[in-house]
Enzyme design. Structure first.
Site, PDB file in Angstrom:
ATOM      1  N   TYR A 154       0.831  -1.196   0.000  1.00  0.00           N
ATOM      2  CA  TYR A 154       0.000   0.000   0.000  1.00  0.00           C
ATOM      3  C   TYR A 154       0.871   1.253   0.000  1.00  0.00           C
ATOM      4  CZ  TYR A 154      -3.734  -3.089   1.777  1.00  0.00           C
ATOM      5  OH  TYR A 154      -4.642  -4.103   1.945  1.00  0.00           O
TER       6      TYR A 154
ATOM      7  N   ARG B  74      -5.199   1.758   8.424  1.00  0.00           N
ATOM      8  CA  ARG B  74      -5.797   2.794   9.283  1.00  0.00           C
ATOM      9  C   ARG B  74      -5.311   2.647  10.724  1.00  0.00           C
ATOM     10  NH1 ARG B  74     -11.522   1.773   9.482  1.00  0.00           N
ATOM     11  NH2 ARG B  74     -11.190  -0.148   8.313  1.00  0.00           N
TER      12      ARG B  74
ATOM     13  N   ASP C  31      -9.662   7.342  10.030  1.00  0.00           N
ATOM     14  CA  ASP C  31      -9.312   7.952   8.746  1.00  0.00           C
ATOM     15  C   ASP C  31     -10.045   9.281   8.586  1.00  0.00           C
ATOM     16  OD1 ASP C  31     -11.935   7.390   7.847  1.00  0.00           O
ATOM     17  OD2 ASP C  31     -11.317   5.497   6.949  1.00  0.00           O
TER      18      ASP C  31
END
Length: 287
Positions: A66, A171, A80
């Site tokens: 990611y 997250r 988030d």
């Protein structure tokens, strides 16, 4: 129509939205994705079609990569930028402190999954409980973060590339980094760049999908999901035995190894594992 199509999921769409689009485009219900991406996230989403859907449950265990942007100095209920901001703090940390804190998360650890996740607790998804204002205890889960590369630090924003094991919540990683630094942090951007052996270079956009006149030309063959496994080629008699459920003796392989198995005409048949010198079916893909 059988195979895998790699979609570059846009922000705002759910993984289920992408499945729905492909069901219409391919005129089949046999469509399934290989790992959920949040609506905020973009990037690599392999979607299985036809007999490839049988492999969906085998692919969620793959490593993932990611690119994330975290914003220091904030906390939210969803961890988030889409959630409600619950805390704001001054960001007084230095770049060396940020680098040091992030490096501490590389390796094996236990991570508490976020309340806003699809994990089930007593038969109900955590995000459903969260939406009802209920916060429940979550069991920490083992994860492995193989590497974190810091691409940019422009306080309060930090851009990182993460290579991690299945089950890792980026997250939660951002939130944990913020906690370690003492100022809090939320994830404000997330892009998956690799999963199940496919990278962003393999992906097509929804616009490209919509304008495609030949969907089958975009499909990757089902066996491309298992190219890391050695191959076995059978003759016609052996192929018939495998399809009829026979645990066929095979003395040429390594005990415990999984194999891609092909028929006499080169057709991909199944994934089998060698157990006590016999080929034991793991998953079939013949029609």
């Amino acid at each position: 129509m059988n195979g895998i199509i790699i979609i570059d999921k846009p922000q705002g769409k759910t993984s289920h939205d992408i499945v729905g689009i492909l069901r219409k485009k391919c005129a089949t219900r046999r469509v399934g994705h290989t790992g959920t991406l949040d609506p905020l996230a973009t990037g690599v989403l392999p979607v299985c079609i036809g007999n490839a859907t049988r492999a969906s449950d085998m692919l969620t265990s793959s490593d993932k990569k990611y690119r994330a942007v975290l914003e220091l100095g904030k906390r939210s209920d969803t961890l988030d930028s889409e959630g409600v901001i619950t805390e704001e703090n001054a960001v007084l940390v230095t770049e060396p402190e940020i680098r040091s804190a992030i490096s501490e998360f590389i390796g094996e650890s236990m991570q508490i999954p976020p309340m806003y996740s699809a994990i089930k607790k007593n038969g109900k998804k955590l995000y459903e409980l969260a939406r009802d204002g209920i916060e429940t205890e979550r069991e920490p889960r083992p994860i492995n973060i193989f590497s974190i590369d810091i691409l940019d630090i422009s306080i309060p924003y930090v851009t990182i590339d993460v290579h991690c094991s299945k089950g890792t919540y980026i997250r939660s990683l951002c939130d944990d980094i913020g906690t370690r630094l003492g100022c809090g942090a939320i994830m404000c951007k997330l892009r998956r760049t690799y999963t199940a052996g496919f990278s962003i270079d393999d992906a097509i956009t929804l616009d490209e999908l919509e304008n495609a006149s030949d969907i089958e030309a975009l499909l990757k063959p089902t066996d491309s999901l298992f190219l890391d496994l050695p191959a076995i080629y059978l003759n016609e008699k052996q192929e018939k035995s495998i399809i009829n459920g026979v645990r066929m003796t095979w003395r040429k392989g390594n005990e415990g190894q999984a194999y891609r198995v092909y028929g006499a005409d080169g057709r991909f048949l199944c994934v089998s594992r060698l157990d006590d010198m016999r080929l034991v079916l793991v998953k079939s893909f013949w029609s």
